[in-house]
Design a protein around this motif. Structure first.
Motif, short mmCIF file in Angstrom:
data_model
loop_
_atom_site.label_atom_id
_atom_site.label_comp_id
_atom_site.label_asym_id
_atom_site.label_seq_id
_atom_site.Cartn_x
_atom_site.Cartn_y
_atom_site.Cartn_z
N VAL A 1 0.84 -1.20 0.00
CA VAL A 1 0.00 0.00 0.00
C VAL A 1 0.87 1.25 0.00
O VAL A 1 0.63 2.18 -0.78
N SER A 2 1.91 1.28 0.83
CA SER A 2 2.75 2.48 0.91
C SER A 2 3.53 2.73 -0.38
O SER A 2 3.84 3.87 -0.70
N ARG A 3 3.81 1.68 -1.13
CA ARG A 3 4.49 1.82 -2.43
C ARG A 3 3.49 2.07 -3.55
O ARG A 3 3.86 2.20 -4.71
N LYS A 4 2.21 2.10 -3.20
CA LYS A 4 1.10 2.42 -4.11
C LYS A 4 0.93 1.42 -5.24
O LYS A 4 0.54 1.77 -6.34
N TYR A 5 1.23 0.14 -4.97
CA TYR A 5 0.93 -0.91 -5.94
C TYR A 5 -0.54 -1.28 -5.86
O TYR A 5 -1.11 -1.74 -6.84
N ALA A 6 -1.14 -1.10 -4.70
CA ALA A 6 -2.56 -1.38 -4.51
C ALA A 6 -3.03 -0.63 -3.27
O ALA A 6 -2.25 -0.33 -2.38
N LEU B 1 4.67 -8.16 -3.43
CA LEU B 1 5.83 -8.17 -2.53
C LEU B 1 7.10 -8.53 -3.27
O LEU B 1 8.17 -7.96 -3.00
N GLU B 2 7.02 -9.45 -4.22
CA GLU B 2 8.19 -9.80 -5.03
C GLU B 2 8.65 -8.60 -5.85
O GLU B 2 9.85 -8.35 -5.98
N ILE B 3 7.71 -7.85 -6.39
CA ILE B 3 8.05 -6.64 -7.14
C ILE B 3 8.79 -5.65 -6.25
O ILE B 3 9.78 -5.04 -6.65
N VAL B 4 8.31 -5.47 -5.02
CA VAL B 4 8.95 -4.55 -4.08
C VAL B 4 10.39 -4.99 -3.80
O VAL B 4 11.32 -4.17 -3.81
N VAL B 5 10.59 -6.29 -3.60
CA VAL B 5 11.94 -6.81 -3.31
C VAL B 5 12.86 -6.62 -4.51
O VAL B 5 14.00 -6.17 -4.36
N VAL B 6 12.38 -6.92 -5.69
CA VAL B 6 13.20 -6.77 -6.90
C VAL B 6 13.52 -5.30 -7.14
O VAL B 6 14.67 -4.95 -7.48
N ASP B 7 12.54 -4.43 -6.98
CA ASP B 7 12.79 -2.99 -7.14
C ASP B 7 13.86 -2.51 -6.16
O ASP B 7 14.74 -1.72 -6.52
N ALA B 8 13.81 -2.96 -4.92
CA ALA B 8 14.78 -2.56 -3.91
C ALA B 8 16.18 -3.06 -4.28
O ALA B 8 17.16 -2.33 -4.14
N ALA B 9 16.27 -4.29 -4.76
CA ALA B 9 17.56 -4.83 -5.17
C ALA B 9 18.12 -4.06 -6.36
O ALA B 9 19.32 -3.74 -6.40
N ASN B 10 17.28 -3.73 -7.31
CA ASN B 10 17.72 -2.95 -8.47
C ASN B 10 18.19 -1.56 -8.05
O ASN B 10 19.21 -1.06 -8.55
N GLU B 11 17.46 -0.94 -7.16
CA GLU B 11 17.84 0.39 -6.67
C GLU B 11 19.17 0.34 -5.95
O GLU B 11 20.03 1.22 -6.12
#
Length: 44
Positions: free
Chosen positions: A3-8, A26-36
């Motif tokens: 929710v805080s990342r505004k995915y839903a 949640l997987e998207i959040v983890v991958v985005d964090a790793a990429n960042e």
């Protein structure tokens, strides 16, 4: 996190999306964090 990342919104998580969708978000959040993190390491 989803929710805080505004995915839903909370309402969407309660009414539209299921548990599998939540895990996908949640997987998207983890991958985005790793990429960042990788991008930031390369800048230094």
């Amino acid at each position: 996190m989803v929710v805080s990342r505004k995915y839903a919104t909370l309402h969407e998580l309660q009414t539209v999306y299921g548990a599998e969708d939540l895990y996908d978000f949640l997987e998207i959040v983890v991958v985005d964090a790793a990429n960042e993190r990788t991008l930031n390491e390369r800048k230094d």
